[in-house]
Design an enzyme around this catalytic site. Structure first.
Site, PDB file in Angstrom:
ATOM      1  N   ASP A 114      45.219  36.268  30.825  1.00  0.00           N
ATOM      2  CA  ASP A 114      45.291  37.153  30.293  1.00  0.00           C
ATOM      3  C   ASP A 114      43.914  37.952  29.393  1.00  0.00           C
ATOM      4  O   ASP A 114      44.654  37.985  28.262  1.00  0.00           O
ATOM      5  CB  ASP A 114      45.496  37.973  31.343  1.00  0.00           C
TER       6      ASP A 114
ATOM      7  N   GLU B 235      38.757  38.040  32.635  1.00  0.00           N
ATOM      8  CA  GLU B 235      38.679  39.090  31.902  1.00  0.00           C
ATOM      9  C   GLU B 235      37.750  39.726  32.223  1.00  0.00           C
ATOM     10  O   GLU B 235      36.716  40.643  31.829  1.00  0.00           O
ATOM     11  CB  GLU B 235      38.044  37.879  30.195  1.00  0.00           C
TER      12      GLU B 235
ATOM     13  N   GLY C  89      35.466  39.862  34.577  1.00  0.00           N
ATOM     14  CA  GLY C  89      33.934  40.212  35.123  1.00  0.00           C
ATOM     15  C   GLY C  89      33.375  40.578  34.095  1.00  0.00           C
ATOM     16  O   GLY C  89      32.022  40.187  34.249  1.00  0.00           O
TER      17      GLY C  89
ATOM     18  N   ASP D  60      40.786  45.347  37.782  1.00  0.00           N
ATOM     19  CA  ASP D  60      41.950  45.388  39.526  1.00  0.00           C
ATOM     20  C   ASP D  60      41.907  45.577  40.313  1.00  0.00           C
ATOM     21  O   ASP D  60      41.228  46.841  40.167  1.00  0.00           O
ATOM     22  CB  ASP D  60      43.848  45.849  38.286  1.00  0.00           C
TER      23      ASP D  60
HETATM   24  C1  GLA Z   1      45.020  42.797  33.584  1.00  0.00           C
HETATM   25  C2  GLA Z   1      45.308  42.577  34.506  1.00  0.00           C
HETATM   26  C3  GLA Z   1      45.776  42.681  36.220  1.00  0.00           C
HETATM   27  C4  GLA Z   1      47.773  42.142  35.452  1.00  0.00           C
HETATM   28  C5  GLA Z   1      47.883  43.708  34.095  1.00  0.00           C
HETATM   29  C6  GLA Z   1      48.990  42.902  33.548  1.00  0.00           C
HETATM   30  O1  GLA Z   1      45.310  44.675  34.066  1.00  0.00           O
HETATM   31  O2  GLA Z   1      43.764  42.738  34.993  1.00  0.00           O
HETATM   32  O3  GLA Z   1      45.756  41.875  37.032  1.00  0.00           O
HETATM   33  O4  GLA Z   1      48.006  41.179  35.154  1.00  0.00           O
HETATM   34  O5  GLA Z   1      46.493  43.065  33.162  1.00  0.00           O
HETATM   35  O6  GLA Z   1      49.533  43.977  32.473  1.00  0.00           O
END
Ligand code: GLA
Length: 398
Positions: free
Chosen positions: A150, A190, A192, A213
């Site tokens: 991530d 990342e 998108g 998200d």
């Molecule tokens: C980002 C990711 C999520 C999750 C959080 C965890 O927001 O997109 O899917 O993994 O971090 O901190």
């Protein structure tokens, strides 16, 4: 075999393996979109060893495992500090990672872990920057089978953030995972940025997040899900667009709305990563997550991501081409299609199927996948009643 012939064969094998692209090596994994569960949507930072064990046991006992859910993925907040040799350690909520992975494996499931190419994760725990090979080896030694990587803080060290820098950071982790010799499904996130669908596969990733998200809210889920139109040419076996995880069962949407997320994600050939508490599901939520006929659309062996073919106001029709040799008794010859009929509006609607937009002529055999009901032969203009914010899923074949 003579020595000269055997050395020629050896030379050929060596050259072929040197030429093997990340795509060719990666393609052995995730031939259909990965299915599993991830801790983030429900548990956020409150995740620990007993919670992960309980979710794994529930995946096995609920029947989800039987319909294809396989990966139990620990998201952010498992990380501790590095030891004096720089080896990453889990925090006190995860006293023995190797024992945890062994337990999940003993159920016949696989297990995933999470890190970041930056110095810290999104929740502020340490990331893998500067320790990529060491962390990959630790994850392999612990027995993990899947890594979600991530971006989070990586922009602080890969400056300015360009496509090349992102490809470099993600390819580096792919290479060191490969070097461990353990197969890892590799999921990159990342959000998108930089049109990741155009280059995600080149890093070796099996799936790349195409969006921010997905929140547990119908309008935000719908904006992301229906917004996937146009990305279909970038997905296929071994390499998938990932519009983020399921929120089914987390309480912010109605079951009708969750049925829409499930229907759309299956038409999109999206990874099906549940994000609810599997130990406390209602039968209705389980039925949405584990419908074998709807999941068969997502998991179809052709791996074609569906697309929108018709829209009128809040009404949309999407189709996904299916294999004629898969578990689809309706389809012995082409076309074999999954059709998602969506009503993004509030009131119920009677939606006509326009055969021309679906690309079929004459009569066709139809099955209602959520109702598990054969509809017999249907003709152009056949109408489907869909409740507000709802979806119907049909399979059409000849
Ligand atoms: C980002 C990711 C999520 C999750 C959080 C965890 O927001 O997109 O899917 O993994 O971090 O901190």
């Amino acid at each position: 075999m003579t020595p000269s012939r055997s050395s020629f064969v050896f030379w050929c094998i060596s050259v072929l393996s040197l030429l093997a692209s990340p795509t060719a090596m990666r393609a052995q994994l995730a031939q259909t979109p990965p299915m599993g569960w991830n801790s983030w949507n429900h548990f956020r930072t409150a995740v620990d060893d007993p919670t992960i064990r309980a979710q794994a046991a529930a995946m096995a006992s609920s029947g989800m495992q039987n319909v294809g859910y396989t990966y139990i993925n620990i998201d952010d907040s498992w990380q501790g500090t590095r030891d004096s040799n720089g080896n990453i350690q889990a925090n006190s909520r995860f006293p023995d990672m190797a024992a945890l992975t062994a337990y999940v494996h003993s159920l016949g499931l696989k297990i995933g872990i999470y890190s970041s190419p930056g110095p810290t994760s999104c929740a502020g725990y340490i990331g893998s920057y500067g320790h990529e090979a060491q962390d990959a080896q630790t994850f392999a030694t612990w027995g993990f089978d899947y890594l979600k990587y991530d971006w989070c803080s990586a922009g602080q060290v890969y400056k300015p953030v360009t496509v090349q820098k992102m490809i470099g950071a993600y390819s580096l982790m792919y290479k060191v995972l490969q070097a461990t010799g353990r197969p890892f499904v590799y999921s990159i996130d990342e959000y998108g940025m930089q049109s990741v669908w155009q280059w995600g596969a080149s890093t070796g990733a099996n799936l790349w997040r195409t969006s921010q998200d997905v929140k547990d809210d119908f309008y935000e889920m719908a904006e992301i899900g229906f917004g996937q139109m146009g990305l279909q040419s970038y997905a296929g076996p071994g390499a998938w667009n990932d519009p983020d995880m399921l929120q089914v069962g987390n309480g912010g949407m109605t079951n009708v709305e969750y049925q829409t997320q499930m229907s759309l994600w299956c038409i999109l050939s999206a990874p099906l990563i549940a994000g609810n508490d599997l130990t406390a599901m209602t039968p209705a939520v389980l039925a949405l997550l584990a419908d074998p006929e709807v999941i068969a659309v997502d998991q179809d062996s052709l791996g074609v991501q569906g697309k929108r073919v018709w829209e009128q106001g809040p009404l949309e029709i999407w189709i996904k081409k299916l294999s004629t040799t898969g578990p689809h008794p309706e389809c012995s010859s082409s076309p074999c299609l999954a059709v998602g009929v969506f009503n993004r509006g509030l009131g119920a609607e009677s939606i006509p199927l326009n055969f021309q937009s679906i690309g079929i002529s004459g009569e066709i055999t139809a099955r209602d996948l959520w109702a598990h009901k054969n509809l017999g032969l249907i003709k152009n203009g056949h109408t489907i009643n869909v409740t507000g914010h709802g979806a119907a899923m049909l399979k059409l074949g000849k």
